[in-house]
Design a protein around this motif. Structure first.
Motif, short mmCIF file in Angstrom:
data_model
loop_
_atom_site.label_atom_id
_atom_site.label_comp_id
_atom_site.label_asym_id
_atom_site.label_seq_id
_atom_site.Cartn_x
_atom_site.Cartn_y
_atom_site.Cartn_z
N ALA B 24 0.84 -1.20 0.00
CA ALA B 24 0.00 0.00 0.00
C ALA B 24 0.88 1.25 0.00
O ALA B 24 0.63 2.20 -0.74
N LEU B 28 0.95 3.95 -2.95
CA LEU B 28 0.59 5.35 -2.65
C LEU B 28 1.75 6.28 -3.00
O LEU B 28 1.55 7.35 -3.55
N SER B 55 -1.89 17.85 0.04
CA SER B 55 -3.29 18.20 0.34
C SER B 55 -4.27 17.25 -0.33
O SER B 55 -5.44 17.20 0.03
N SER B 56 -3.80 16.48 -1.32
CA SER B 56 -4.75 15.58 -1.99
C SER B 56 -4.61 14.13 -1.52
O SER B 56 -5.26 13.24 -2.06
N VAL B 57 -3.76 13.90 -0.52
CA VAL B 57 -3.55 12.51 -0.09
C VAL B 57 -4.79 11.92 0.57
O VAL B 57 -5.21 10.82 0.25
N GLY B 58 -5.41 12.66 1.48
CA GLY B 58 -6.59 12.12 2.18
C GLY B 58 -6.21 11.40 3.45
O GLY B 58 -5.10 11.56 3.95
N SER B 59 -7.15 10.59 3.95
CA SER B 59 -6.93 9.92 5.23
C SER B 59 -6.50 8.48 5.00
O SER B 59 -7.06 7.79 4.15
N ILE B 60 -5.52 8.03 5.80
CA ILE B 60 -5.09 6.64 5.60
C ILE B 60 -6.05 5.67 6.28
O ILE B 60 -5.95 4.47 6.07
N GLU B 62 -9.09 5.10 5.61
CA GLU B 62 -9.85 4.33 4.62
C GLU B 62 -8.97 3.26 3.96
O GLU B 62 -9.46 2.19 3.62
N VAL B 63 -7.68 3.57 3.82
CA VAL B 63 -6.76 2.57 3.25
C VAL B 63 -6.65 1.39 4.22
O VAL B 63 -6.74 0.23 3.82
N ALA B 66 -9.69 -0.72 4.16
CA ALA B 66 -9.73 -1.57 2.96
C ALA B 66 -8.77 -2.75 3.10
O ALA B 66 -9.01 -3.83 2.57
#
Lengths: 107, 246
Positions: B24, B28, B55-60, B62-63, B66
């Motif tokens: 992952a 990423l 700023s476009s990475v988001g929250s881990i 959700e990774v 998954a």
């Protein structure tokens, strides 16, 4: 810019639709979505990656190591037969949803 | 891109390593690097490109969801053992010895000068003057080192124990009860230091200086002694409950 909440239920279908055009990798998929929506919708990297992971687990996609990118092999994704079936079902569902929402919001 | 790697490592720092997590992170990182180079190609500066990617990475989260991975949380970590009243008593006992050792050490260093001056008055005892000075100084330094090491050893043994509200209250009571002895000690010490000037005025001889230094040594001993004990109580009275002893 469309909020990610409004699009949540359709990330899977959009990614499957992008991959229906041919195998691709993370950033290329993300770029195709941004370009296809004229910058109206951008998937965050983690959302894209987690959706891809779930789709691989469910058998809708298969992943394989492709060409090198900056010294590392890129992970490419391929739409499987299961993925095509899911995409067809999602398309049908979308027509129904569209009809319902249009009926109420465009009266 | 080292900055992106460092940023990603930071996001995953509480995640137990596994093959899936490594994959992952690699995927990423690849996506982030592609994004970074794309931003540069669009004419953004290196720092603007980095800002856009981050700023476009988001929250881990959700990774991890998954991947079915659950990061180690503070609740999962074993709770530290609580500090008992006996532990606190042991620490204060060590503080008492530390206070005496430190006070004595400093007092001996001051008194060493008094001894040197005292034996220096007679030309026959010149050697004795140097020897007594050296002995007192080395005794003082040894006392300070011994006191500090002993207390540190005791404190280090308690370092993984958490302070509890009941220890807080016990320490606060001890601290309050110690305020009177502390005040007496401080007043006695300060008085001793101030009064040390008297023999220096009355006795014109070097003996006046000797007595002055001895009184200062005694005064300093009292002040250090009560203050160090006070600090021992204060340390536990002011520690926040749940915090590890340090």
């Amino acid at each position: 810019m469309i909020s990610s909440d409004s699009m949540r239920g359709y990330n899977d279908a959009i990614i499957l639709a992008v991959l229906a055009r041919g195998d691709s990798y993370g950033f290329e998929i993300s770029k195709a979505i941004t370009a296809g929506t004229n910058d109206a919708y951008t998937l965050r990297e983690t959302t894209l990656y987690s959706t891809l992971t779930r789709l691989v687990k469910s058998g809708a996609l298969s992943a394989y190591a492709g060409e090198l990118s900056y010294g590392r092999p890129r992970t490419y994704y391929h739409l499987t037969a299961i993925g095509r079936t899911i995409l067809a079902a999602k398309k049908q569902e979308w027509h129904q949803v569209q009809g319902v929402v249009t009926h109420f919001l465009e009266e | 891109m080292e900055s992106l790697q460092v940023y990603l490592d930071g996001l995953f720092k509480d995640v137990p390593p596994s093959a899936a997590v490594r994959q992952a992170k690699a995927d990423l990182l690849a996506a982030m690097e592609d994004h970074y180079h794309d931003a540069l190609a669009r004419g953004l500066s290196a720092s603007e490109a980095l800002g856009e990617v981050i700023s476009s990475v988001g929250s881990i989260d959700e990774v991890l969801a998954a991947l079915d991975v659950h990061p180690a949380t503070s609740e999962d970590a074993e709770a530290p053992e609580a500090l008992t009243a006996e532990d606190a008593q042991g620490y204060w006992q060590a503080t008492l010895r530390y206070a005496a050792g430190l006070g004595l050490g400093v007092a001996l260093c001051i008194a060493s000068v008094a001894l040197a001056v005292f034996f220096d008055r007679n030309p026959d005892t010149d050697a004795l003057s140097a020897i007594s000075f050296l002995l007192a100084v080395s005794g003082g330094v040894a006392s300070i080192i011994f006191a500090t090491t002993h207390r540190r050893r005791v404190a280090r043994g308690l370092r993984h124990f958490a302070v509890t509200p009941s220890i807080n209250r016990l320490a606060a009571r001890r601290l309050e009860a110690y305020q009177r002895p502390r005040m007496i000690g401080l007043v006695a010490g300060i008085t001793c230091c101030i009064c040390s000037i008297i023999p220096a005025i009355i006795i014109a001889d070097n003996l006046g200086a000797v007595l002055l230094l001895l009184m200062v040594a005694i005064g300093v001993f009292y002040m250090i002694y009560v203050q160090a004990i006070n600090n021992g109580y204060k340390r536990l009275a002011e520690a926040r409950p749940g915090q590890l002893f340090h």
